[in-house]
Design an enzyme around this catalytic site. Structure first.
Site, short mmCIF file in Angstrom:
data_model
loop_
_atom_site.label_atom_id
_atom_site.label_comp_id
_atom_site.label_asym_id
_atom_site.label_seq_id
_atom_site.Cartn_x
_atom_site.Cartn_y
_atom_site.Cartn_z
N ASP A 181 3.61 -10.19 2.24
CA ASP A 181 4.33 -9.21 2.35
C ASP A 181 3.66 -7.95 1.48
O ASP A 181 3.48 -8.15 0.23
CB ASP A 181 5.69 -9.34 1.91
CG ASP A 181 6.72 -8.17 2.34
OD1 ASP A 181 6.55 -7.50 3.27
OD2 ASP A 181 7.50 -7.76 1.47
N ASP A 236 -3.17 2.76 5.59
CA ASP A 236 -4.62 2.86 5.30
C ASP A 236 -5.27 4.46 5.52
O ASP A 236 -6.04 4.78 4.71
CB ASP A 236 -5.54 1.98 6.50
CG ASP A 236 -5.26 0.65 5.77
OD1 ASP A 236 -4.87 0.31 4.69
OD2 ASP A 236 -5.64 -0.26 6.83
#
EC number: 3.6.1.66
Length: 204
Positions: free
Chosen positions: A74, A160
């Site tokens: 996670d 990202d």
């Protein structure tokens, strides 16, 4: 003899990443498979208060459902100016689960008036490895950096494109895959898991 280990995800990029890290480490005797390669089972919602709780629960559920040793992770983005949020809610920050673009745009809008010097944050990843009748392992990787004002790069997913690692000028989505493996939060967590995976492989 090769033993199957379930990586409890349907994210093909995570499967490729873990297989690549195992190859680089020279660990053989383990075949990493994903959820799409095992019979479907009910996946419990992520209700843990921490990344560790969610990863551990996912791995335990996978073992119970399939009988295979399982790895689950996670991960998410903790933003200083948002008091550590989105955190465990990273994948569903904008409401729906896994809408990367909406999640990213919401974080950028929430940081709209925040000056550059206060845009710090970190990617965090917890990884759990559960093997029947052996002690469970949970590790944590942290990747500090800062949040930029617009998305840059295409080599990645999630947040990202807006995350610049500490000491760099490129976003995570502008890094080469092998470079990202070495320094990312998931890469750091998986490297902490490697001794346990190597020991497991040696049991074959």
């Amino acid at each position: 003899m090769t033993r199957r280990v379930l990586l409890a995800t349907r994210n093909a990029k995570k499967l490729v990443e873990l297989r690549r890290i195992l190859d680089t480490a020279g660990i053989s005797g383990i075949e990493i498979v994903g959820l799409n390669e095992v019979p479907e089972y009910p996946e419990a919602p992520e209700t843990g208060a921490t990344f560790e709780e969610n990863a551990h629960a996912k791995a335990r559920d996978a073992v119970q459902a399939t009988g295979l040793p399982a790895i689950a992770d996670d991960s998410g983005l903790e933003v200083d100016a948002l008091n550590g949020m989105p955190g465990v809610l990273s994948a569903r920050w904008a409401g729906g689960h896994g809408d990367d673009t909406a999640n990213l745009e919401l974080v950028l809008s929430q940081l709209g008036d925040v000056p550059d010097e206060r845009r710090g944050g970190a990617f965090v990843c917890a990884v759990a490895f559960v093997v029947p009748e052996q002690p469970d392992v949970v590790v944590r990787g942290v990747w500090p950096g800062r949040i930029v004002r617009k998305p840059l790069g295409t080599n990645g997913f999630g947040y990202d494109p807006i995350f610049v690692p500490e000491g760099d000028t490129r976003t995570s989505a502008e890094l080469e895959s092998a470079e990202k493996d070495r320094i990312s939060h998931r890469g750091r967590a998986l490297k902490l898991l490697l001794p346990h995976l190597r020991a497991f492989a040696d049991q074959v």
